[in-house]
Design a protein around this motif. Structure first.
Motif, PDB file in Angstrom:
ATOM      1  N   ARG A  30      49.428  47.248  32.731  1.00 13.60           N
ATOM      2  CA  ARG A  30      48.571  46.297  32.014  1.00 13.60           C
ATOM      3  C   ARG A  30      49.150  44.892  32.025  1.00 13.60           C
ATOM      4  O   ARG A  30      48.410  43.905  31.978  1.00 13.60           O
ATOM      5  CB  ARG A  30      48.387  46.763  30.565  1.00 13.60           C
ATOM      6  CG  ARG A  30      47.540  48.007  30.424  1.00 13.60           C
ATOM      7  CD  ARG A  30      46.110  47.796  30.902  1.00 13.60           C
ATOM      8  NE  ARG A  30      45.381  46.830  30.090  1.00 13.60           N
ATOM      9  CZ  ARG A  30      44.141  46.442  30.358  1.00 13.60           C
ATOM     10  NH1 ARG A  30      43.491  46.906  31.410  1.00 13.60           N
ATOM     11  NH2 ARG A  30      43.540  45.560  29.568  1.00 13.60           N
ATOM     12  N   GLN A  31      50.460  44.772  32.087  1.00 15.45           N
ATOM     13  CA  GLN A  31      51.074  43.447  32.122  1.00 15.45           C
ATOM     14  C   GLN A  31      50.723  42.738  33.430  1.00 15.45           C
ATOM     15  O   GLN A  31      50.413  41.544  33.419  1.00 15.45           O
ATOM     16  CB  GLN A  31      52.592  43.561  31.966  1.00 15.45           C
ATOM     17  CG  GLN A  31      53.279  42.207  31.816  1.00 15.45           C
ATOM     18  CD  GLN A  31      54.791  42.341  31.706  1.00 15.45           C
ATOM     19  OE1 GLN A  31      55.342  43.448  31.711  1.00 15.45           O
ATOM     20  NE2 GLN A  31      55.480  41.210  31.615  1.00 15.45           N
ATOM     21  N   GLN A  54      48.095  43.287  35.238  1.00 11.07           N
ATOM     22  CA  GLN A  54      46.675  42.944  35.147  1.00 11.07           C
ATOM     23  C   GLN A  54      46.463  41.720  34.271  1.00 11.07           C
ATOM     24  O   GLN A  54      45.615  40.866  34.568  1.00 11.07           O
ATOM     25  CB  GLN A  54      45.883  44.138  34.602  1.00 11.07           C
ATOM     26  CG  GLN A  54      45.833  45.322  35.545  1.00 11.07           C
ATOM     27  CD  GLN A  54      45.151  46.523  34.926  1.00 11.07           C
ATOM     28  OE1 GLN A  54      44.171  46.395  34.199  1.00 11.07           O
ATOM     29  NE2 GLN A  54      45.684  47.714  35.196  1.00 11.07           N
ATOM     30  N   GLN A  55      47.243  41.599  33.203  1.00 14.14           N
ATOM     31  CA  GLN A  55      47.084  40.446  32.312  1.00 14.14           C
ATOM     32  C   GLN A  55      47.460  39.144  33.012  1.00 14.14           C
ATOM     33  O   GLN A  55      46.816  38.102  32.797  1.00 14.14           O
ATOM     34  CB  GLN A  55      47.938  40.628  31.050  1.00 14.14           C
ATOM     35  CG  GLN A  55      47.691  39.553  29.995  1.00 14.14           C
ATOM     36  CD  GLN A  55      46.249  39.485  29.549  1.00 14.14           C
ATOM     37  OE1 GLN A  55      45.662  40.491  29.141  1.00 14.14           O
ATOM     38  NE2 GLN A  55      45.661  38.294  29.618  1.00 14.14           N
ATOM     39  N   PHE A  75      44.464  38.261  34.896  1.00 12.77           N
ATOM     40  CA  PHE A  75      43.422  37.733  34.017  1.00 12.77           C
ATOM     41  C   PHE A  75      43.729  36.289  33.614  1.00 12.77           C
ATOM     42  O   PHE A  75      42.820  35.455  33.513  1.00 12.77           O
ATOM     43  CB  PHE A  75      43.288  38.605  32.759  1.00 12.77           C
ATOM     44  CG  PHE A  75      42.757  39.990  33.013  1.00 12.77           C
ATOM     45  CD1 PHE A  75      41.825  40.233  33.999  1.00 12.77           C
ATOM     46  CD2 PHE A  75      43.193  41.067  32.243  1.00 12.77           C
ATOM     47  CE1 PHE A  75      41.334  41.516  34.238  1.00 12.77           C
ATOM     48  CE2 PHE A  75      42.707  42.343  32.462  1.00 12.77           C
ATOM     49  CZ  PHE A  75      41.777  42.569  33.467  1.00 12.77           C
ATOM     50  N   ASP A  76      44.998  35.985  33.372  1.00  9.87           N
ATOM     51  CA  ASP A  76      45.389  34.615  33.009  1.00  9.87           C
ATOM     52  C   ASP A  76      45.059  33.644  34.142  1.00  9.87           C
ATOM     53  O   ASP A  76      44.579  32.523  33.903  1.00  9.87           O
ATOM     54  CB  ASP A  76      46.882  34.554  32.689  1.00  9.87           C
ATOM     55  CG  ASP A  76      47.254  35.292  31.405  1.00  9.87           C
ATOM     56  OD1 ASP A  76      46.351  35.588  30.599  1.00  9.87           O
ATOM     57  OD2 ASP A  76      48.451  35.597  31.225  1.00  9.87           O
ATOM     58  N   GLU A 111      36.421  44.926  33.223  1.00  6.33           N
ATOM     59  CA  GLU A 111      37.091  43.912  32.397  1.00  6.33           C
ATOM     60  C   GLU A 111      37.134  42.565  33.107  1.00  6.33           C
ATOM     61  O   GLU A 111      36.890  41.519  32.486  1.00  6.33           O
ATOM     62  CB  GLU A 111      38.501  44.374  32.060  1.00  6.33           C
ATOM     63  CG  GLU A 111      38.549  45.533  31.072  1.00  6.33           C
ATOM     64  CD  GLU A 111      39.964  46.005  30.772  1.00  6.33           C
ATOM     65  OE1 GLU A 111      40.134  46.741  29.782  1.00  6.33           O
ATOM     66  OE2 GLU A 111      40.894  45.629  31.519  1.00  6.33           O
TER      67      GLU A 111
END
Length: 447
Positions: free
Chosen positions: A198-199, A201-202, A205-206, A255
Motif C-alpha cells: 500500500r505504501q 501505491q500511495q 497516488f501522490d 481507487e
C-alpha cells in the motif's frame, strides 16, 4: 464661458450614462459567465454508450492515432529536448490525418539492472524535474495549436521508464531485476509486489494528484480544463502479475480511477491494459476491471510477434494465423464492449519490419499487411456504427534515426523503448507505403 458652463452641466449626465452602461455590461457578463466558462468544454472528447464524441458533434469520433511516448522530452529545453523536431513530427502526423497521440507523462528513475529512459521526470517521491514539467506543458500547448488530442499515461508496469519498479524500490524492495531472457519470472514476481504494498501505491497516488491537478505554466490553463487531453490513463500495460492478485488489481484500478475523477471530472479515464492477455488471460477479470464506473472505455494491445502468434523467422508466412488470432481477440473485446456499453480502442499494435530488420531502409510488407488488418476492422466498425472506435499504432519514429541497435543517452528518441532494438517497431518518415495506408484509413474515417 457659455460653452464651458454647458459642458459642466452635461458632465454628470455623461457619468450617469457611463455607469448605467457599465452596470448593464457587467450584469450581462455575469449572466453569460457559465457559458463562457463552459465554452471550452464543448471541445472535450466524451463517451456515451459505445461511442466517443468530439465536443457537441452528433457523429461519433473514430480515429487513427499513434504512440509518441517521448513527446514531452522533445518539448523540453533540457537533455533530449528538441522542440523543432517535435513540431515537425506533429505537423507530419497532422498532415497524414493522425490527431490522437498516446504519450507518457514522464519517466521515473530506473533500475540499475536495466536500460531505462533518461532524463527522468521523477527522481525521488515528490521531487519532479521542472524542465520536463515545462516540456509537458509546452507539448500540450503545441497540440492545442494543431487541434490534436493526447492520451496521457501516468506510469508503467515495465521498468524501461521506472514505473512499478521505481515505486517498489522507493519502498524497500530493491532494484527491479532484468526481465530479459531468464529474468522474466523474477521480474513478474517482483512487479506483483506493487499490488501487495500500500505504501508503493500511495506514492503513485501522490504523483497522480500532482500531475492531474497541475496548471499549465505556458497557457495558464488547469490540466482539467484542457480539452486537448482526451484521457488520463492509469498505467502502460498494468497487470496483476499473479493469479491470486486479481482482486487487488481490480481494487487498485477502482481507487486510481476514482482519484483522477475526483480531481478532474472533465476527462475520460482508461486503464492502459492490454485487455484479456493483460488480465491473467482471464476474460471475466478483464470485464470486472473495465466495468468500473470511472473507467470510460476498454483498451486493447495486440503484439503478434511478442505473444508468439507470429514466428520471428517467418513473419510473412505467419500472417494468416496472425489475422485469425487478431480477429478473435478483437471480437472478444467487442462483445465485452457491447455488454458494458463502452467503446474500445486498440491503442497499441505493432509488427516488425521484414526479416526483423531495424534499418529504415528495410521493407515493411508484412507490417503493412498487419496494419491493414487492424485498419479494416476499424473502418468496418465505423461503417457499422460499432464499438471499436480508434487505434494507435506503435509507433511514430518519424525523422529520428538510431546510431546503434541499443539506445543510449544522447541518441534520437524513437518509439522503440530503450531496452528494445531501435527501429524494430518504429514507423519512420520514409516508410511511404505505411504512411499512405495510414493516410487513406484516416481519410475514410473522416469522410
Amino acid at each position: 464661458l457659455l460653452v464651458y458652463s454647458f459642458t459642466c452641466l452635461l458632465k454628470p449626465l455623461y457619468i450617469i450614462l457611463y455607469m448605467h452602461t457599465l452596470r448593464k455590461f457587467l450584469f450581462l457578463l455575469l449572466l453569460m459567465s457559465p457559458f463562457l466558462a463552459n465554452a471550452s468544454a464543448k471541445d472535450f472528447i466524451k463517451q456515451r454508450d459505445t461511442h466517443f464524441y468530439k465536443g457537441d458533434a452528433r457523429q461519433p469520433y473514430y480515429f487513427v492515432g499513434t504512440n509518441l511516448w517521448y513527446a514531452p522530452i522533445l518539448a523540453s529545453e533540457g537533455q533530449g529536448g528538441d522542440l523543432p523536431r517535435l513540431c515537425r513530427e506533429l505537423d507530419s502526423l497532422k498532415n497524414i490525418g493522425v490527431d490522437n497521440l498516446r504519450i507518457l507523462v514522464g519517466a521515473d528513475a530506473g533500475s540499475a539492472n536495466v536500460t531505462s529512459v533518461a532524463p527522468v521526470l521523477q527522481s525521488k517521491p515528490g521531487v519532479l524535474n521542472d524542465t520536463l514539467l515545462a516540456g509537458l506543458d509546452r507539448m500540450l500547448a503545441e497540440l492545442e495549436k494543431r487541434d490534436m488530442y493526447a492520451v496521457l499515461y501516468l506510469t508503467n508496469s515495465w521498468d524501461w521508464s521506472g514505473g512499478f519498479g521505481y515505486y517498489l524500490r522507493e519502498t524497500g524492495h530493491g532494484d527491479s531485476p532484468d526481465a530479459s531472457g531468464d529474468g522474466w519470472s523474477r521480474y513478474v514476481d517482483y512487479a506483483a509486489e506493487f499490488f501487495r504494498d500500500r505504501q508503493a501505491q500511495q506514492l503513485y497516488f501522490d504523483f497522480v494528484k500532482t500531475i492531474v491537478g497541475r496548471t499549465n505554466g505556458i497557457t495558464g490553463k488547469a490540466y482539467k480544463d484542457d480539452a486537448h487531453i482526451m484521457a488520463w490513463q492509469l498505467c502502460n500495460e498494468p497487470r496483476p502479475f499473479a493469479k491470486e492478485l486479481g482482486g487487488a488489481f481490480v481494487k487498485w484500478v477502482s481507487e486510481a480511477a476514482a482519484l483522477i475523477k475526483s480531481i478532474d471530472p472533465n476527462h475520460l479515464v482508461s486503464t492502459g491494459s492490454e485487455g484479456i492477455i493483460g488480465c491473467n488471460v482471464d476474460e471475466q477479470l478483464c470485464e470486472r476491471v473495465h466495468a468500473d464506473r470511472n473507467i470510460d472505455y476498454i483498451t486493447v494491445h495486440i503484439w503478434p510477434a511478442n505473444w508468439g502468434w507470429a514466428k520471428r523467422g517467418s513473419l510473412h508466412s505467419s500472417l494468416p494465423h496472425v489475422f485469425l488470432k487478431t480477429e478473435e481477440y478483437i471480437s472478444a473485446h467487442d462483445r465485452m464492449a457491447q455488454k458494458l456499453q463502452k467503446p474500445f480502442v486498440i491503442e497499441e499494435f505493432g509488427y516488425p519490419r521484414d526479416a526483423n530488420a531495424y534499418s529504415p531502409a528495410a521493407t515493411t510488407d508484412s507490417r503493412n499487411a498487419f496494419y491493414g488488418c487492424i485498419f479494416q476492422a476499424l473502418t468496418d466498425s465505423r461503417a457499422q456504427n460499432g464499438a471499436l472506435a480508434g487505434c494507435n499504432f506503435w509507433g511514430w519514429g518519424g525523422s529520428g534515426r538510431a546510431r546503434a541497435e541499443r539506445w543510449t543517452a544522447g541518441d534520437d528518441f524513437l518509439c522503440d523503448p530503450p531496452h528494445e532494438p531501435q527501429g524494430w517497431y518504429s514507423v519512420f518518415d520514409t516508410d511511404s507505403q505505411t504512411i499512405n495506408l495510414i493516410r487513406q484509413t484516416a481519410k475514410k474515417l473522416k469522410d
